[in-house]
Design an enzyme around this catalytic site. Structure first.
Site, mmCIF file in Angstrom:
data_model
loop_
_atom_site.group_PDB
_atom_site.id
_atom_site.type_symbol
_atom_site.label_atom_id
_atom_site.label_comp_id
_atom_site.label_asym_id
_atom_site.label_seq_id
_atom_site.Cartn_x
_atom_site.Cartn_y
_atom_site.Cartn_z
ATOM 1 N N ASN A 246 0.820 -1.202 0.000
ATOM 2 C CA ASN A 246 0.000 0.000 0.000
ATOM 3 C C ASN A 246 0.858 1.258 0.000
ATOM 4 O O ASN A 246 0.372 2.359 0.209
ATOM 5 C CB ASN A 246 -0.936 0.018 1.223
ATOM 6 C CG ASN A 246 -1.960 1.132 1.140
ATOM 7 O OD1 ASN A 246 -2.406 1.505 0.062
ATOM 8 N ND2 ASN A 246 -2.330 1.682 2.280
ATOM 9 N N SER B 198 -15.167 10.203 0.536
ATOM 10 C CA SER B 198 -14.808 11.102 1.632
ATOM 11 C C SER B 198 -14.673 12.537 1.148
ATOM 12 O O SER B 198 -14.304 12.802 0.000
ATOM 13 C CB SER B 198 -13.492 10.648 2.271
ATOM 14 O OG SER B 198 -12.455 10.626 1.315
ATOM 15 N N CYS C 231 -8.111 1.565 -7.410
ATOM 16 C CA CYS C 231 -6.990 2.482 -7.607
ATOM 17 C C CYS C 231 -6.182 2.099 -8.834
ATOM 18 O O CYS C 231 -6.539 1.190 -9.571
ATOM 19 C CB CYS C 231 -6.107 2.489 -6.358
ATOM 20 S SG CYS C 231 -6.893 3.314 -4.952
ATOM 21 N N HIS D 97 -4.563 13.615 -5.480
ATOM 22 C CA HIS D 97 -3.337 13.569 -4.692
ATOM 23 C C HIS D 97 -2.553 14.875 -4.790
ATOM 24 O O HIS D 97 -1.505 15.022 -4.159
ATOM 25 C CB HIS D 97 -2.453 12.407 -5.154
ATOM 26 C CG HIS D 97 -3.091 11.068 -4.977
ATOM 27 N ND1 HIS D 97 -3.804 10.445 -5.979
ATOM 28 C CD2 HIS D 97 -3.164 10.243 -3.905
ATOM 29 C CE1 HIS D 97 -4.268 9.292 -5.533
ATOM 30 N NE2 HIS D 97 -3.900 9.149 -4.285
ATOM 31 N N CYS E 263 -10.363 9.816 -6.620
ATOM 32 C CA CYS E 263 -10.428 9.057 -5.374
ATOM 33 C C CYS E 263 -11.120 9.928 -4.326
ATOM 34 O O CYS E 263 -11.675 10.973 -4.664
ATOM 35 C CB CYS E 263 -9.003 8.669 -4.943
ATOM 36 S SG CYS E 263 -8.915 7.316 -3.733
#
Length: 766
Positions: free
Chosen positions: A119, A442, A652, A703, A735
């Site tokens: 991860n 989220s 992902c 990101h 994401c």
């Protein structure tokens, strides 16, 4: 005598010192001088810790402000052209990692990818056919000298030239057929120059990581390895080279390097324990073997009796002077130390070992081999009792869960209706427009949210006060989504500290550390929960809060769950039963939650599986076994719902071409994928294999803090039309948005929804 050898130490430090330091630098709270000075202090602390523990070979250059691959790219001048006008140094370095957006400058970050099957993420190098390599940084030399000034002789760690090129990608404008490995000869001259400088600085051993040696490689790559290490071993007779492999067996790839005069090789005997005998038969004389006997990726104590037996087997063949005792891989993937753990009860804590404790275990093994078993008899006896306690504990078994596992039947692994019937029913019920918009789950976890959560955990506020605060945050985020026109809403996940930890806290069979942090990417750390026993769901976990969020809007509200494989991959998993069994136990718990959400009137349920590709074995011959039970675990968690209940999933970065059939077998109604840093190449698989379910390729990179413009979102969405029929496309970010700030999220999502509306209008007028 045998020697102890460490491949790498966690960078973040106790209590995530590096995370806070870097983030304070990004936010302008500390200057560059403070960043550099405090980072040096942290490195010194880690070197001294390892020296005082008794390690013989201590690594340097395993430290990074972001990740070791982008460090390597920056050091060798592999800096894409779009960053050439930035200030050299940290501005350029961090722009490659995070992108940069300020007046007059707007550059995107480099692609990010999972580091093999972990991860952890790395920044993917970008290579031009005429790539010019330069020694752009003296970091590896400087850090070696830092340690030397403390009286510590370290071995620098660098990424090997073949793996480095194989882990990269061609630039967008590179001609078809160009492969970065073609640059090897040009790159090697820089490696030789760097090694020469290290020798001049006093280096005697160097660790060169070649993790690609555990992959399925064509026989033609042997010439590249032979060429590389014939050259590098000639740099200086004073320099000894250890090639490090990890995460899987090296297999016949051992032949690629045994023809070169290297001095040592490291192998992972945790992930690939059966490779020892084969390697002992084939290892050339005078080549030392580093044995990865202590698990660098999990937190259970090493069975020292088993480790000693393996080490003795190697000594019997090679002699003690040719054997190193080491962790299976860099300890980057382990938390720092159990010394600060206050949340875990003593019985379970006695079963655990973090990075600091793992180093001590390595030293104990070497003492037993060098001095005698009697010299560490107290430590060995304590270890034996701990292993036995773990193996025999009644806390790891739940008869009810075992009975549910025995009762699994074939109908629990398939949807009740085919996709085309479900799609018609869902469209009728949900009334969604073309290019429906949503987010992956989220929304920003602000400082206020983190503060309130901390106060609640400390008992400074009560449950009612905490719940009321969370409800106010949900209400604000629902109104925001309605205001900008998002079609399928989320509740923001403000009550969740982490997408795995939250569910683990509501399941039995889990335990949680207070400071078991590991680095995921950059300053982003996760605290994986620990699965120590059978998994069960005593009560509904999300139903009431999703019902509340749905009560605030007439638009569909997604129920947000984490899938069984991601729960498995992003936890520290028990090692006393097959991972498949643990995955199925997790799936049964999630299945119960799915059914309760549906009964509560929630018609859209997302079961995130960002780690399903991460769990793939590194050798393709092992894929089918894993994919079969991984797909079954998702199906077990998601089936049994009505035709009109829409099941989403999220994944992902991955090469979907390799596993497209498995993705199809998940039988999800909608899949969202991280896509923006891949230049749309991930979508080739969905086009070539005629994927017929609905799909949301990420329109922008979460990101990075930069806000995508409407124009670039239009270009990206239009480009997606080439791969996916318009009536199957969703518009969403890459994401979840947990790590971002509200101003950038508001601007980015507003741009995204405006673009979707504009494209709908265009289609309506066609």
């Amino acid at each position: 005598m045998v020697f102890t050898f460490n491949l790498g130490f966690p960078r973040m430090g106790a209590n995530r010192k590096l995370k806070r330091l870097v983030e304070n630098f990004w936010s302008g709270k500390v200057d560059e001088n403070t960043l550099i000075t405090d980072a040096k202090k942290l490195r010194e602390e880690h070197w001294l810790l390892q020296k005082n523990a008794g390690l013989d070979h201590i690594p340097s250059n395993d430290f990074s402000f972001y990740d070791q691959v982008v460090d390597h790219s920056y050091a060798f001048g592999v800096i894409p052209a779009r960053y050439k006008n930035l200030n050299p140094g940290l501005e350029t370095y961090f722009a490659m990692c995070r992108g940069l957006q300020k007046p007059g400058i707007d550059v995107a970050a480099c692609k990010m990818k999972k580091w093999f099957n972990t991860n952890y993420h790395y920044i993917v190098p970008e290579f031009e056919p005429n790539q010019q390599f330069t020694l752009n940084s003296t970091k590896v030399i400087d850090e070696y000298k830092e340690a030397k000034a403390l009286g510590i002789q370290t071995h620098p760690v660098i990424l090997g030239p073949v793996s480095y090129l194989m882990l990269g990608k061609p630039t967008k404008d590179a001609p078809q057929g160009f492969k970065p490995i073609q640059l090897l000869d040009r790159l090697l001259s820089l490696y030789e120059e760097l090694l020469s400088k290290l020798v001049s600085a006093g280096v005697t051993w160097i660790q060169i990581d070649e993790p690609c040696l555990v992959l399925d490689l064509p026989s033609t790559i042997k010439n590249e390895y032979v060429s590389a290490y014939n050259a590098l071993t000639k740099v200086s007779p004073q320099l000894k080279i250890l090639i490090a492999t990890y995460f899987e067996r090296i297999g016949t790839n051992l032949d690629f390097i045994t023809d070169t005069p290297i001095n040592a090789i490291h192998i992972d005997l945790i992930r690939a324990p059966d490779q020892l005998e084969s390697i002992l038969r084939r290892l050339p004389a005078k080549v030392s073997l580093s044995l990865g006997l202590v698990n660098g990726r999990n937190i259970w104590k090493t069975n020292l009796e088993v480790a000693l037996a393996k080490a003795q087997k190697a000594i019997d063949v090679l002699g003690s002077e040719c054997v190193f005792i080491a962790p299976s891989c860099s300890l980057l993937h382990s938390p720092h130390s159990i010394q600060s753990e206050k949340k875990i009860d003593n019985e379970i804590l006695n079963w655990l070992s973090f990075a600091v404790e793992k180093i001590k275990k390595i030293v104990i093994i070497s003492k037993a081999l060098n001095n005698s078993v009697q010299s560490v008899q107290t430590e060995l006896e304590a270890n034996r009792k701990s292993i036995q306690s773990h193996r025999e504990s009644a806390r790891t078994q739940n008869p009810t869960v075992q009975q549910k596992m025995k009762a699994l039947g074939p109908d629990m692994f398939r949807r009740k209706f085919p996709f085309h019937e479900r799609q018609l029913s869902q469209r009728k019920k949900l009334s969604l427009p073309l290019f429906p918009t949503t987010t992956v789950g989220s929304l920003p976890q602000t400082k206020d949210i983190r503060t309130i959560r901390a106060k609640f955990k400390k008992g400074e506020i009560n449950q009612t006060q905490y719940d009321n605060f969370i409800k106010r945050e949900i209400e604000k985020c629902v109104h925001f989504q309605e205001e900008i026109g998002i079609d399928v809403l989320v509740h923001g996940e403000f009550e969740r500290n982490d997408m795995v930890e939250f569910f683990g806290e509501n399941l039995q069979g889990y335990v949680f550390s207070g400071n078991g942090w590991v680095q995921s990417y950059g300053s982003r750390c996760t605290k994986p929960p620990i699965i120590f026993g059978d998994i069960s769901r005593p009560n509904p976990m999300t139903v009431e809060i999703i019902k509340y969020a749905q009560s605030l809007t007439d638009k569909p509200m997604k129920g947000m769950l984490t899938g069984p494989i991601t729960m498995l991959q992003w936890s520290f998993v028990r090692d006393d039963q097959p991972r498949k069994d643990t995955a199925f136990q997790l799936a049964l718990a999630i299945r119960e939650e799915v059914h309760d959400l549906e009964a509560a009137g929630i018609s859209v349920i997302q079961i995130d599986e960002p780690a399903i590709c991460e769990g793939l074995p590194l050798r393709k011959e092992d894929w089918n076994v894993y994919l079969n039970w991984a797909v079954d675990a998702f199906l077990l968690s998601s089936t049994g719902v009505d035709c009109s209940t829409q099941i989403h999933t999220h994944m992902c970065y991955s090469d979907f071409n390799d596993i497209i059939e498995a993705i199809r077998c998940l039988d999800a109604d909608v899949i969202t994928i991280e896509n923006s840093r891949s230049d749309l190449k991930l979508l080739n698989a969905f086009e070539e294999h005629e994927y017929t379910a609905e799909i949301g390729p990420g329109l922008y990179d979460i990101h990075s803090p930069r806000v995508p413009t409407k124009e670039e979102l239009k270009v990206r969405l239009h480009a997606i039309f080439k791969y996916i029929p318009k009536n199957l496309i969703w518009a969403n970010p890459d994401c979840g948005l947990k790590t971002r700030e509200w101003p950038e999220v508001e601007a980015a999502l507003k741009n995204m929804t405006d673009v979707a509306k504009e494209f709908r209008a265009i289609e309506a007028n066609c």
